[in-house]
Design a protein around this motif. Structure first.
Motif, mmCIF file in Angstrom:
data_model
loop_
_atom_site.group_PDB
_atom_site.id
_atom_site.type_symbol
_atom_site.label_atom_id
_atom_site.label_comp_id
_atom_site.label_asym_id
_atom_site.label_seq_id
_atom_site.Cartn_x
_atom_site.Cartn_y
_atom_site.Cartn_z
ATOM 1 N N GLY A 90 1.101 -1.729 0.142
ATOM 2 C CA GLY A 90 0.196 0.123 0.408
ATOM 3 C C GLY A 90 0.808 0.918 -0.066
ATOM 4 O O GLY A 90 1.156 0.775 -1.030
ATOM 5 N N SER A 91 -0.213 2.319 1.232
ATOM 6 C CA SER A 91 1.936 3.736 1.098
ATOM 7 C C SER A 91 3.148 3.332 1.801
ATOM 8 O O SER A 91 3.544 4.458 0.857
ATOM 9 N N GLY A 92 2.345 2.534 2.060
ATOM 10 C CA GLY A 92 3.825 1.697 2.774
ATOM 11 C C GLY A 92 4.935 2.243 1.803
ATOM 12 O O GLY A 92 6.587 1.852 1.413
ATOM 13 N N TRP A 93 4.342 0.520 0.849
ATOM 14 C CA TRP A 93 5.090 0.727 -0.447
ATOM 15 C C TRP A 93 5.426 1.576 -1.199
ATOM 16 O O TRP A 93 7.410 1.636 -1.940
ATOM 17 N N THR A 94 4.768 2.317 -0.908
ATOM 18 C CA THR A 94 5.011 3.689 -2.136
ATOM 19 C C THR A 94 6.289 4.485 -1.401
ATOM 20 O O THR A 94 7.063 4.974 -2.050
ATOM 21 N N GLU A 95 6.553 5.005 -0.179
ATOM 22 C CA GLU A 95 7.326 5.475 0.432
ATOM 23 C C GLU A 95 8.262 5.079 0.334
ATOM 24 O O GLU A 95 9.400 5.845 0.208
ATOM 25 N N TYR A 96 8.286 3.111 0.368
ATOM 26 C CA TYR A 96 9.716 2.842 0.631
ATOM 27 C C TYR A 96 10.606 3.006 -0.862
ATOM 28 O O TYR A 96 11.903 2.814 -0.133
ATOM 29 N N GLN A 97 9.532 2.909 -1.838
ATOM 30 C CA GLN A 97 10.811 3.133 -3.367
ATOM 31 C C GLN A 97 11.180 4.514 -2.959
ATOM 32 O O GLN A 97 11.627 4.260 -3.808
ATOM 33 N N ARG A 98 10.992 5.120 -2.243
ATOM 34 C CA ARG A 98 11.017 6.666 -2.039
ATOM 35 C C ARG A 98 12.053 6.580 -1.639
ATOM 36 O O ARG A 98 13.091 7.265 -1.823
ATOM 37 N N SER A 99 12.292 6.673 -0.047
ATOM 38 C CA SER A 99 13.131 6.704 0.789
ATOM 39 C C SER A 99 13.533 6.067 1.946
ATOM 40 O O SER A 99 14.636 5.650 2.207
ATOM 41 N N ARG A 100 13.147 4.366 1.208
ATOM 42 C CA ARG A 100 13.598 3.471 2.097
ATOM 43 C C ARG A 100 13.616 3.216 3.475
ATOM 44 O O ARG A 100 13.705 2.919 4.697
ATOM 45 N N SER A 101 11.842 3.897 3.871
ATOM 46 C CA SER A 101 11.445 3.843 5.035
ATOM 47 C C SER A 101 10.003 4.561 4.800
ATOM 48 O O SER A 101 9.539 4.526 3.967
ATOM 49 N N GLY A 104 8.725 7.319 8.430
ATOM 50 C CA GLY A 104 10.160 8.242 9.181
ATOM 51 C C GLY A 104 10.697 6.944 9.869
ATOM 52 O O GLY A 104 11.981 7.056 10.394
ATOM 53 N N ILE A 105 10.765 5.371 9.374
ATOM 54 C CA ILE A 105 11.215 4.515 10.011
ATOM 55 C C ILE A 105 11.822 3.935 8.954
ATOM 56 O O ILE A 105 11.681 3.438 8.199
ATOM 57 N N PRO A 106 13.370 3.474 9.537
ATOM 58 C CA PRO A 106 14.162 3.551 7.941
ATOM 59 C C PRO A 106 13.936 1.760 8.075
ATOM 60 O O PRO A 106 13.969 0.706 9.098
ATOM 61 N N LEU A 107 14.221 1.054 6.897
ATOM 62 C CA LEU A 107 13.753 -0.203 6.499
ATOM 63 C C LEU A 107 14.946 -0.897 5.582
ATOM 64 O O LEU A 107 15.662 -0.216 5.026
ATOM 65 N N PRO A 108 15.098 -2.262 5.933
ATOM 66 C CA PRO A 108 16.092 -2.623 5.272
ATOM 67 C C PRO A 108 16.274 -2.510 3.474
ATOM 68 O O PRO A 108 14.808 -2.108 3.234
ATOM 69 N N ASP A 109 17.321 -2.090 2.920
ATOM 70 C CA ASP A 109 17.089 -2.165 1.303
ATOM 71 C C ASP A 109 17.009 -3.616 1.072
ATOM 72 O O ASP A 109 17.164 -4.513 1.968
ATOM 73 N N GLY A 110 16.656 -3.355 -0.104
ATOM 74 C CA GLY A 110 15.818 -5.099 -0.600
ATOM 75 C C GLY A 110 15.015 -5.954 -0.831
ATOM 76 O O GLY A 110 14.731 -6.520 -1.166
ATOM 77 N N LEU A 111 13.781 -4.988 0.023
ATOM 78 C CA LEU A 111 12.026 -4.974 0.202
ATOM 79 C C LEU A 111 11.581 -5.309 -0.667
ATOM 80 O O LEU A 111 11.628 -3.913 -1.345
ATOM 81 N N ILE A 166 5.438 -2.803 12.972
ATOM 82 C CA ILE A 166 6.004 -0.860 12.274
ATOM 83 C C ILE A 166 5.124 -0.142 13.342
ATOM 84 O O ILE A 166 3.933 -0.895 12.412
ATOM 85 N N TYR A 167 4.964 0.402 14.031
ATOM 86 C CA TYR A 167 3.476 1.740 14.186
ATOM 87 C C TYR A 167 3.583 2.930 13.570
ATOM 88 O O TYR A 167 4.681 3.548 13.684
ATOM 89 N N THR A 168 2.639 3.144 12.811
ATOM 90 C CA THR A 168 2.704 4.178 11.705
ATOM 91 C C THR A 168 1.325 5.265 12.061
ATOM 92 O O THR A 168 0.957 4.769 11.148
ATOM 93 N N PRO A 169 1.457 5.575 13.141
ATOM 94 C CA PRO A 169 0.088 6.662 12.930
ATOM 95 C C PRO A 169 -0.671 7.668 12.205
ATOM 96 O O PRO A 169 0.424 7.934 11.107
ATOM 97 N N ALA A 170 -1.623 7.810 11.803
ATOM 98 C CA ALA A 170 -1.976 8.850 11.403
ATOM 99 C C ALA A 170 -3.159 10.020 12.560
ATOM 100 O O ALA A 170 -3.125 9.126 12.667
ATOM 101 N N TRP A 171 -2.785 11.099 11.885
ATOM 102 C CA TRP A 171 -4.416 12.159 11.970
ATOM 103 C C TRP A 171 -5.586 11.461 11.861
ATOM 104 O O TRP A 171 -5.707 11.617 10.299
ATOM 105 N N LYS A 172 -6.576 10.925 12.716
ATOM 106 C CA LYS A 172 -7.745 11.171 12.756
ATOM 107 C C LYS A 172 -8.180 12.597 11.238
ATOM 108 O O LYS A 172 -8.835 13.285 12.023
ATOM 109 N N ALA A 173 -8.910 12.799 10.596
ATOM 110 C CA ALA A 173 -8.888 14.112 9.709
ATOM 111 C C ALA A 173 -10.649 13.622 10.301
ATOM 112 O O ALA A 173 -11.312 12.761 9.783
ATOM 113 N N PRO A 174 -11.046 15.206 9.934
ATOM 114 C CA PRO A 174 -12.351 15.122 9.977
ATOM 115 C C PRO A 174 -13.281 14.504 8.644
ATOM 116 O O PRO A 174 -12.632 14.800 7.846
#
Length: 300
Positions: free
Chosen positions: A121-132, A135-142, A152-160
């Protein structure tokens, strides 16, 4: 949303409608709230048409089953029946029985507590850009769909309602709710995910990621699990056998959630204006996957 004798509608989210007993001023003036799950389905922050048949009952049944499994985690359920003499009186109206929970109101935290055990999902999209991810660093090659070294715990602000939820850092969570609460939200979220993932895995199902909501008990202050828990709407569920045998992301991520809806929308809508109506085959396949997940997990 429908009229329910004895209850007053006070709020509608993307999927759920909230009611308070007649005579209550609102959520701040009651000790019980009726949460009714509709058949509405949402994706990309839009409510779609048509709904998924029986979805409200399927989600409610699954949430109640998970609350039972997670018996060491305080939750917001209150008894849905009472005794009058020797007679059992149901507190949930017959008109919404099966798709409703009776809960206590909480002071909700404005944080969606997201836990990711797999990269997608969005985690994979971000990982391709930043390997994180968030903001949580992840290993290369995933690869897309890979299991993470640890959840990993990746909170979000609950918007109205009507606005987009926004991924936030743990530090931002501290600013929103305070250090002690932020730490406890992370601890409880990782604990619930670990418990749920182990239970699901024993039944041949993978929980790739999920989101929880918590609030403070208005009497005791105890941080309490609320809303839905580990449902097909709040979680990505994959077939463990397909995952083990698959060589491509599509083969591995055979889902039991609304990914069918997301995939169809992504291919047929540019995310501007109102989304198109879902085709009947997408509706039917989504409903079938929701039912199959419930059967897999509960055996019913």
């Amino acid at each position: 949303m429908s009229e329910i004798p004895g209850w007053v509608h006070v709020y509608s989210g993307k999927v759920r409608d909230l009611y308070v007993p007649e005579g209550a001023e609102g959520l701040a003036d009651t000790d019980s709230v009726l949460v009714v799950a509709s058949d509405r389905v949402s994706a990309f922050d839009h409510v779609l048409q048509p709904g998924i048949p029986d979805k409200g009952e399927l989600l409610t049944t699954l949430s109640l089953w998970w609350f039972d499994q997670l018996d060491d985690v305080p939750n917001h359920l209150v008894p849905d029946h009472t005794l009058v003499g020797e007679r059992v009186v149901e507190r949930i109206p017959a008109a919404v029985s099966g798709r409703s929970m009776l809960v206590k109101p909480l002071d909700m935290f404005p944080v969606e507590c997201v836990v990711r055990g797999y990269l997608t999902g969005s985690g994979w999209t971000e990982y391709q850009r930043s390997r994180s991810v968030c903001g949580i660093p992840l290993p290369d090659g995933l690869r897309n769909g890979d299991r993470l070294p640890e959840p990993i715990y990746t909170p979000a602000w609950k918007a109205p309602l009507g606005q987009h939820d926004e991924n936030i850092s743990f530090e931002r969570t501290v600013e929103l709710v305070g250090a002690d609460v932020a730490e406890e939200l992370r601890r409880r979220s990782l604990h619930v995910y670990a418990r749920g993932a182990a239970i699901a895995e024993a039944r041949g199902v993978i929980i790739a990621d999920t989101k929880f909501e918590f609030g403070a008990d208005r009497t005791t202050g105890v941080i309490t699990l609320a809303d839905e828990v580990l449902t097909s709407d709040s979680s990505r569920y994959w077939d463990a056998a397909a995952y083990a045998a698959g060589t491509t992301p599509e083969e591995r991520m055979a889902s039991f959630d609304k990914q069918i809806v997301r995939d169809w929308l992504a291919a047929n809508w540019d995310k501007t204006g109102e989304p198109p109506a879902l085709p009947q085959d997408v509706v039917e396949r989504t409903a079938a996957r929701y039912r199959e997940l419930l059967e897999r997990l509960t055996g019913e």
